[in-house]
Design an enzyme around this catalytic site. Structure first.
Site, mmCIF file in Angstrom:
data_model
loop_
_atom_site.group_PDB
_atom_site.id
_atom_site.type_symbol
_atom_site.label_atom_id
_atom_site.label_comp_id
_atom_site.label_asym_id
_atom_site.label_seq_id
_atom_site.Cartn_x
_atom_site.Cartn_y
_atom_site.Cartn_z
ATOM 1 N N LYS A 90 0.848 -1.200 0.000
ATOM 2 C CA LYS A 90 0.000 0.000 0.000
ATOM 3 C C LYS A 90 0.881 1.246 0.000
ATOM 4 O O LYS A 90 1.979 1.228 0.556
ATOM 5 C CB LYS A 90 -0.855 0.037 1.277
ATOM 6 C CG LYS A 90 -2.044 -0.906 1.290
ATOM 7 C CD LYS A 90 -2.835 -0.744 2.584
ATOM 8 C CE LYS A 90 -3.983 -1.724 2.677
ATOM 9 N NZ LYS A 90 -5.072 -1.466 1.717
ATOM 10 N N ARG A 134 -10.410 -11.306 1.766
ATOM 11 C CA ARG A 134 -11.273 -12.341 1.192
ATOM 12 C C ARG A 134 -10.592 -13.708 1.231
ATOM 13 O O ARG A 134 -11.258 -14.734 1.262
ATOM 14 C CB ARG A 134 -11.695 -11.930 -0.230
ATOM 15 C CG ARG A 134 -10.564 -11.728 -1.183
ATOM 16 C CD ARG A 134 -10.965 -10.907 -2.424
ATOM 17 N NE ARG A 134 -11.070 -9.473 -2.122
ATOM 18 C CZ ARG A 134 -11.440 -8.555 -3.006
ATOM 19 N NH1 ARG A 134 -11.745 -8.897 -4.248
ATOM 20 N NH2 ARG A 134 -11.519 -7.286 -2.654
HETATM 21 N N1 BES Z 1 -8.011 -3.678 4.475
HETATM 22 C C1 BES Z 1 -8.295 -3.235 3.162
HETATM 23 C C2 BES Z 1 -9.617 -2.499 3.048
HETATM 24 C C3 BES Z 1 -9.709 -1.189 3.765
HETATM 25 C C4 BES Z 1 -9.364 -0.015 3.108
HETATM 26 C C5 BES Z 1 -10.195 -1.110 5.041
HETATM 27 C C6 BES Z 1 -9.481 1.203 3.748
HETATM 28 C C7 BES Z 1 -10.293 0.094 5.688
HETATM 29 C C8 BES Z 1 -9.950 1.253 5.026
HETATM 30 C C9 BES Z 1 -8.345 -4.429 2.189
HETATM 31 O O1 BES Z 1 -7.563 -5.508 2.528
HETATM 32 C C10 BES Z 1 -7.847 -3.929 0.865
HETATM 33 O O2 BES Z 1 -6.761 -3.469 0.803
HETATM 34 N N2 BES Z 1 -8.699 -4.019 -0.138
HETATM 35 C C11 BES Z 1 -8.358 -3.574 -1.430
HETATM 36 C C12 BES Z 1 -8.953 -4.554 -2.411
HETATM 37 C C13 BES Z 1 -8.485 -4.347 -3.833
HETATM 38 C C14 BES Z 1 -7.015 -4.609 -3.942
HETATM 39 C C15 BES Z 1 -9.277 -5.276 -4.724
HETATM 40 C C16 BES Z 1 -8.945 -2.178 -1.636
HETATM 41 O O3 BES Z 1 -10.033 -1.918 -1.154
HETATM 42 O O4 BES Z 1 -8.262 -1.361 -2.237
HETATM 43 ZN ZN ZN Z 2 -5.533 -5.322 1.905
#
Ligand code: BES
Ligand code: ZN
Ligand code: ZN
Length: 493
Positions: A259, A333
């Site tokens: 990230k 997921r």
């Molecule tokens: N933990 C994150 C989702 C999240 C984002 C929670 C912001 C709280 C605040 C999750 O694991 C994630 O990173 N999801 C990705 C999925 C994508 C790569 C398909 C996302 O939402 O960007």
């Molecule tokens: Zn994630």
């Protein structure tokens, strides 16, 4: 928080401060209930004070003989959910007082209970890492002046809920250097010494034996290994079986699909789903509700390293399904899939999963709402529980055509369609649905299932509102407890 003693009194009593209601009709503020014509308040000119009486406005007045508090109630309190929000505003504004007496017009026991809930729920503060401890007074007692009766069991329920919210918030607020997978499993296990409750912690060896390859794949990049925590509450009088699955990523760096510096902040709360289902299960047990609950907490730390899962790796799940990992940041997921497979094997009456699953949840629903997906009947069940609990959920669709985005050339599916963010929250929901088992060998329909994506509602980074605090909110704990209460009153089909 010191423990708060809550009382009901049919007559006014003395306290550090008494709080009266001010209503607002056609932009004119006026005293309501026992404040109306009260000699104590006869010299108080609301207009001169510029006190609007709009809902949740507060002020305090120093009178000749005493100090009183005023709470705005707008057009008046007519629902339990409004009473809870007003309680939140009172609890926040007067938390420096030792004892408060609340003397407002309330029209039912439900409103009295909700008001007390609101006051109790906002007393929480997370001060573990503040070196200067506050010397300020804390609220220790609340008395509501009302002729409505509240049973002792109801007062106990408020206390259990407040303690459960605070325990959940403590876990979610904890920084990841202090809260890693084994520790999260250990803390919740240590709280589980309750009649009819059993816990099992699966370490890496057991996870491998059980073919929980999703949790292992996500946890493989961290030196702090993953865990699965299984909590079973099985009372003899159970009328139904509820299975819960929670996402417990103690920190989500994104893994090899790292990230950016802004997006990574706050990712300590990516374990909120696990904390929520774990603590809600313990609350259901403490309340002795007649429902069997089996909770699966899927816990790992998502880190990049030489041993981490790579993009294009393929995971083979316990049920035989294969998934190509196209983005290691869509890890929620992957761990949830293991939990959903395990939950499905028990053939429960309902599976509910709770996860901070997608950033797309914030894009679609903002800061307060939790996305609710699933089959129609389970969605209705959850909507009813959330509305009784006064929590905000919004039904989102699971559009079949979006599932095609997850087709993989080499495996059964992939975990995300890189470069196509269409309906991100819904695609994640569709992915999870693939791991919901069938009702029986004969009945091939999927088990009842609802999915809660509270990626933003789990943590409030804006101002507090109603009975919601800043930081970890404890969102969905009360919806799950209310769900168990509702399932416990329905005859088993
Ligand atoms: N933990 C994150 C989702 C999240 C984002 C929670 C912001 C709280 C605040 C999750 O694991 C994630 O990173 N999801 C990705 C999925 C994508 C790569 C398909 C996302 O939402 O960007
Ligand atoms: Zn994630
Ligand atoms: Zn995550």
């Amino acid at each position: 928080m010191t423990s708060l003693s809550i009382k009901i009194s049919p007559k006014p009593v003395a306290g550090s401060i008494t709080i009266f209601a001010v209503g607002s009709e056609n932009e004119t503020a006026s005293f309501l209930g026992s404040a109306k014509g009260n000699p104590l308040l006869k010299d108080v000119n609301l207009k001169a004070l510029n006190f609007s009486g709009s809902a949740e406005a507060t002020t305090r007045l120093s009178l000749a003989s005493t100090t009183v508090g005023l709470i705005g109630v707008g057009k008046g309190i007519t629902t339990a959910n409004q009473a809870r929000d007003i309680g939140g505003a009172i609890g926040r504004a007067f938390k420096d007082q030792k004892s408060i007496v609340v003397n407002l017009p309330l029209s039912s026991s439900e409103e009295v209970i909700a008001l007390l809930e609101g006051i109790s729920f906002v007393q929480y503060e997370y001060s573990k890492y503040k070196s200067a401890k506050k010397a300020k007074a804390e609220l220790t007692s609340v008395t509501v002046v009302t002729s409505h009766k509240v049973a002792a069991a109801q007062l106990k329920r408020i206390k259990v809920l407040a303690e459960t919210l605070d325990a959940t918030r403590d876990l979610v607020n904890a920084p990841a250097n202090d809260l890693y997978p084994a520790k999260l499993a250990q803390i919740i296990s240590s709280e589980a010494k309750i009649p009819n409750v059993k816990v099992e912690v699966w370490d890496e060896k057991r996870l491998a034996k059980e073919k929980c390859h999703g949790i292992l794949a996500v946890g493989s990049g961290s030196v702090r290994g993953p865990r699965l925590l299984k909590i079973t509450y099985a009372p003899a009088n159970a009328k139904a079986h509820l299975a819960l699955v929670g996402k417990g990523i103690t920190f989500d760096t994104g893994g090899i699909s790292l990230k950016p510096a802004t997006g990574i902040l706050g990712m300590k709360y990516d374990m909120a789903g696990a904390a929520t289902v774990g603590e809600a299960t313990l609350a259901i047990a403490k309340l002795g509700l007649p429902v069997k609950v089996t909770a699966f907490l899927c816990i790992a730390e998502n880190m990049p390293s030489g041993s981490a899962t790579r993009p294009n790796d393929v995971v083979t799940f316990r049920n035989g399904k294969t998934v190509e990992i196209t983005n290691t940041d869509a890890e929620g997921r992957i761990v949830m899939a293991d939990g959903l497979i395990l939950a499905s094997e028990l053939k429960p009456d309902l599976i509910v999963d709770v996860a901070t699953l997608t950033g797309a949840a914030r894009v679609a629903l903002g800061n307060r709402y939790t996305g609710l997906m699933g089959d129609d009947s389970s969605v209705e069940t959850l909507k009813s529980a959330a509305s009784t609990a006064g929590e905000l959920v919004w039904h989102m669709p699971l559009p079949e055509e979006l599932f095609e985005l997850l087709q993989s050339d080499i495996a059964d599916m992939m975990n995300s369609r890189v470069g196509n963010p269409s309906g991100g929250m819904l695609v994640a929901g569709l992915f999870l649905r693939e791991f919901i088992g069938t009702k029986s060998a004969k009945d091939k329909t999927r088990l009842n299932w609802a999915h809660l994506d509270f990626a933003t509602a789990a943590n409030n980074d804006l101002a507090p509102y109603g009975s919601t605090v800043k930081g970890a909110t404890g969102s969905m704990v009360r919806t799950l407890v209310t769900l168990a209460e509702q399932m416990g009153t329905k005859p088993k089909k």
